[in-house]
Motif scaffolding. Structure first.
Motif, PDB file in Angstrom:
ATOM      1  N   ASP A   1      44.079   4.553 109.337  1.00 32.14           N
ATOM      2  CA  ASP A   1      44.863   3.090 110.421  1.00 32.14           C
ATOM      3  C   ASP A   1      45.776   3.564 110.349  1.00 32.14           C
ATOM      4  O   ASP A   1      47.072   3.287 111.350  1.00 32.14           O
ATOM      5  N   VAL A   2      47.034   3.017 108.974  1.00 30.82           N
ATOM      6  CA  VAL A   2      48.300   4.421 109.013  1.00 30.82           C
ATOM      7  C   VAL A   2      48.518   5.284 109.597  1.00 30.82           C
ATOM      8  O   VAL A   2      49.457   5.382 109.793  1.00 30.82           O
ATOM      9  N   ALA A   3      47.896   6.385 109.937  1.00 29.55           N
ATOM     10  CA  ALA A   3      47.704   7.768 110.386  1.00 29.55           C
ATOM     11  C   ALA A   3      47.634   7.964 111.295  1.00 29.55           C
ATOM     12  O   ALA A   3      48.010   8.786 112.186  1.00 29.55           O
ATOM     13  N   ARG A   4      46.423   7.043 112.734  1.00 32.03           N
ATOM     14  CA  ARG A   4      46.991   6.955 113.559  1.00 32.03           C
ATOM     15  C   ARG A   4      47.445   6.923 114.243  1.00 32.03           C
ATOM     16  O   ARG A   4      46.986   7.827 115.580  1.00 32.03           O
ATOM     17  N   PRO A   5      48.402   6.264 114.749  1.00 34.95           N
ATOM     18  CA  PRO A   5      49.589   6.307 116.001  1.00 34.95           C
ATOM     19  C   PRO A   5      50.633   7.343 115.623  1.00 34.95           C
ATOM     20  O   PRO A   5      50.970   7.356 116.737  1.00 34.95           O
TER      21      PRO A   5
ATOM     22  N   GLN B   1      55.373   6.229 104.672  1.00 36.89           N
ATOM     23  CA  GLN B   1      53.581   4.273 104.920  1.00 36.89           C
ATOM     24  C   GLN B   1      52.805   4.881 103.704  1.00 36.89           C
ATOM     25  O   GLN B   1      52.284   3.596 103.499  1.00 36.89           O
ATOM     26  N   PHE B   2      53.166   5.458 103.299  1.00 35.73           N
ATOM     27  CA  PHE B   2      51.818   5.605 101.580  1.00 35.73           C
ATOM     28  C   PHE B   2      52.667   5.207 100.903  1.00 35.73           C
ATOM     29  O   PHE B   2      52.119   5.263  99.668  1.00 35.73           O
ATOM     30  N   GLY B   3      54.102   5.049 100.876  1.00 35.11           N
ATOM     31  CA  GLY B   3      55.235   4.483  99.336  1.00 35.11           C
ATOM     32  C   GLY B   3      56.018   5.389  99.336  1.00 35.11           C
ATOM     33  O   GLY B   3      56.846   5.521  98.039  1.00 35.11           O
ATOM     34  N   HIS B   4      55.705   6.813  99.644  1.00 35.20           N
ATOM     35  CA  HIS B   4      56.615   8.250  99.145  1.00 35.20           C
ATOM     36  C   HIS B   4      58.238   7.327  99.792  1.00 35.20           C
ATOM     37  O   HIS B   4      58.533   7.310 101.373  1.00 35.20           O
TER      38      HIS B   4
END
Length: 275
Positions: free
Chosen positions: A96-100, A252-255
């Motif tokens: 979901d995070v990566a889709r857009p 988005q994954f916190g990196h």
């Protein structure tokens, strides 16, 4: 609440609580390079008076967000920060995070874009958005491959920690191992991998690594299309776009992506020795 604790933005549209702003600034002082700080260290970074700083440190300590240790006293982030991080991470759904971000990458390149995750020594496609062209290259969700092959595999392998990467390379036959080592060095130097017909005949593929909140490579973003449409002149542009998209997913994954890192500085494509 005292009026001194609230300050309006320049536009006056909303207000921020000054004490909260200051507490957040204190928490943001701590980094991987500086996990423990003295009061003086923190004071230099946030510019607060000593009494105000001590009150805020006591409040953060009581909330389990900061702990004091040693003599002379130094402060570290505490278990409360990790608990908040776990809650946040549990709410992340990679697809979901990566889709857009993948949608934008697919549309900007005109080619198929995909998200891969690392599982042991395999890369697995968990999201794929096909090109709108009639002639397209697609692998399909669930496609699995060894990380020693193709752009998506090498983008991951190149950024594994040395010990794990060396263990994988030790399993590769010597003639190919030397070639692979050179290819991985090139991937690390420019921040993305390219493969020309390595997995699919007639395909050109690009990939850049994605990282988690600990800075560990966890997968990659890939773009692939037919060589009939993707020309050599397109490679630097595609490389830059896949790096930008991979960095956006990693954030988005916190990196925390460094603004002056090799990931963000794609180099000119060199046809000989391309990954």
């Amino acid at each position: 609440m005292a009026t001194d604790d609230v300050e309006a933005t320049n536009e006056g549209a909303c207000s921020t609580v000054r004490a909260v702003d200051r507490a957040v600034a204190i928490l943001q002082c701590f980094t991987g390079d500086k996990p423990a700080l003295s009061v003086l260290d923190i004071q230099k970074r946030v510019g607060l008076s000593r009494p105000t700083l001590y009150r805020l440190l006591q409040t953060l300590g009581a909330s389990g967000l900061i702990k004091a240790e040693g003599d002379p006293q130094r402060f570290r982030l505490a278990h409360g920060v990790m608990e908040l991080a776990h809650v946040w991470l549990a709410g992340l759904e990679k697809v979901d995070v990566a889709r857009p971000i993948l949608e934008q990458l697919r549309d900007s390149t005109g080619e198929t874009a995909a998200l891969f995750v690392l599982r042991e020594q395999k890369r697995i496609c968990v999201l794929e958005l096909e090109s709108h062209h009639a002639l397209t290259i697609a692998r399909g969700i669930g496609d699995t491959g060894d990380i020693t092959r193709g752009a998506s595999g090498k983008a991951i392998l190149a950024f594994l920690d040395d010990k794990r990467r060396d263990a994988i390379l030790d399993q590769v036959a010597k003639p190919r191992r030397a070639e692979l080592v050179k290819a991985l060095e090139l991937v690390r130097s420019r921040g993305y991998a390219v493969s020309l017909g390595e997995v699919f005949v007639g395909a050109v593929a690009f990939a850049a690594p994605t990282f988690n909140h600990n800075g560990e490579v966890i997968g990659c973003l890939g773009v692939f299309g037919p060589k009939a449409r993707v020309k050599d002149a397109d490679i630097p542009r595609f490389g830059a776009q896949v790096i930008e998209a991979a960095n956006a997913v990693s954030e988005q994954f916190g990196h925390r992506v460094a603004k002056t890192g090799k990931q963000l500085k794609p180099r000119a494509y060199r046809k000989r020795g391309a990954a």
